[in-house]
Design an enzyme around this catalytic site. Sequence first.
Site, PDB file in Angstrom:
ATOM      1  N   TYR A  37       0.818  -1.203   0.000  1.00 42.94           N
ATOM      2  CA  TYR A  37       0.000   0.000   0.000  1.00 42.94           C
ATOM      3  C   TYR A  37       0.863   1.269   0.000  1.00 42.94           C
ATOM      4  O   TYR A  37       1.634   1.522   0.935  1.00 42.94           O
ATOM      5  CB  TYR A  37      -0.927   0.038   1.204  1.00 42.94           C
ATOM      6  N   HIS A 103      -0.313 -12.100   1.104  1.00 42.32           N
ATOM      7  CA  HIS A 103      -1.273 -11.200   0.462  1.00 42.32           C
ATOM      8  C   HIS A 103      -1.982 -11.857  -0.716  1.00 42.32           C
ATOM      9  O   HIS A 103      -3.166 -11.620  -0.967  1.00 42.32           O
ATOM     10  CB  HIS A 103      -0.536  -9.940  -0.005  1.00 42.32           C
ATOM     11  N   ARG A 186     -16.348  -1.465  -2.183  1.00 40.95           N
ATOM     12  CA  ARG A 186     -15.537  -0.380  -2.738  1.00 40.95           C
ATOM     13  C   ARG A 186     -16.350   0.901  -2.934  1.00 40.95           C
ATOM     14  O   ARG A 186     -16.184   1.615  -3.925  1.00 40.95           O
ATOM     15  CB  ARG A 186     -14.869  -0.827  -4.048  1.00 40.95           C
ATOM     16  N   GLY A 187     -17.253   1.141  -1.992  1.00 41.14           N
ATOM     17  CA  GLY A 187     -18.059   2.354  -2.017  1.00 41.14           C
ATOM     18  C   GLY A 187     -19.401   2.202  -2.692  1.00 41.14           C
ATOM     19  O   GLY A 187     -20.271   3.064  -2.548  1.00 41.14           O
ATOM     20  N   ALA A 190     -22.129   2.324  -0.242  1.00 38.61           N
ATOM     21  CA  ALA A 190     -21.964   3.401   0.732  1.00 38.61           C
ATOM     22  C   ALA A 190     -22.290   4.762   0.140  1.00 38.61           C
ATOM     23  O   ALA A 190     -21.863   5.797   0.655  1.00 38.61           O
ATOM     24  CB  ALA A 190     -20.533   3.398   1.275  1.00 38.61           C
ATOM     25  N   GLY A 191     -23.021   4.756  -0.966  1.00 40.80           N
ATOM     26  CA  GLY A 191     -23.408   6.021  -1.581  1.00 40.80           C
ATOM     27  C   GLY A 191     -22.275   6.745  -2.271  1.00 40.80           C
ATOM     28  O   GLY A 191     -22.417   7.919  -2.637  1.00 40.80           O
TER      29      GLY A 191
END
Length: 315
Positions: A37, A103, A186-187, A190-191
């Site tokens: 990351y 990972h 990934r959203g 969640a609007g």
Amino acid sequence: MNLNHAYGKPPSREDGAALLTHALDTGVTFFDTAALYGMGESERLVGATLGHRRGEFTLASKCVLDIRDGKRSLDGSPAAIATTLEGSLKRLGTEHIDLYYLHRLDRDVPIEESVGALARAVEAGKIGAIGLSEMSAATIRRAHAVHPIAAVQSEYSCVVRNPEIAVLDTCRELGIGFVAFSPVARGLLAGAVRSDDYGATDLRASMPRFTGENLRHNLIAVTAFDALAREVGCTPAQLSMAWLLSRGDHVVPIPGTRSIAHLDEDLGAASVAITPEVAARIDAICAKDAIRGARYPAAMQAQIDTETFADEELA
């Protein structure tokens, strides 16, 4: 991941640190990062911000995916794992990582060799427990035979059900915790996604289900999901994570965010009850063909070992 990687321009280091501090102050006790990351910046941020409070939380990071010579690398060899681990310890400013994941599966290296490398790290006191990410039930069993696996991390939400094929039951059987990443898709739940007008460095621009006609189709289900959340009296993100919390005591969602307000909203999911009626309505909204498009582009899908459905779209 959200603080340094994959979703467009990251927040400032100061804002990222404020979010992490607020999370710990609010009672969050599990922080998940990875060597990949932000080319190590996520680990540096976590270490610099929370290192002085190390005893207050469980720290997780990941190896196998890393940056080598400025490029993304997948290498599950014991030598590469040892190198990545030393880098993670240095960036995190610690001598011990509580939970360390493979990972992804390196198909060129037997899983037994990769897990063996982490088992030696456990013996050396550098890590406390071993985890796997995006791996199949068969791989989990092979790994668990070498050393007990503490956690398996994969994408899971009411619109991504792959773990239900075999991994959830395998984790329950073997006493392994299941860590659900991207619990709000990934959203999407969640609007946060209403068009495919993403920034240049946003990972979703390369994901088939988040673009073009696929996305326009998928937003039909999202609209129904949002309406159900209003009926329940919560936000869509809270409904999504409350659904995950209802899937079993061994299921732990790890939402990522850059916003303190969104973090507080996410934590409110713990007080949302999922009744059998609501669960059935969620299943109906997310029924077959409600969500179209592959989870990953072809190059990323090639690194995924998780089971797929017979009729699942693959890049």
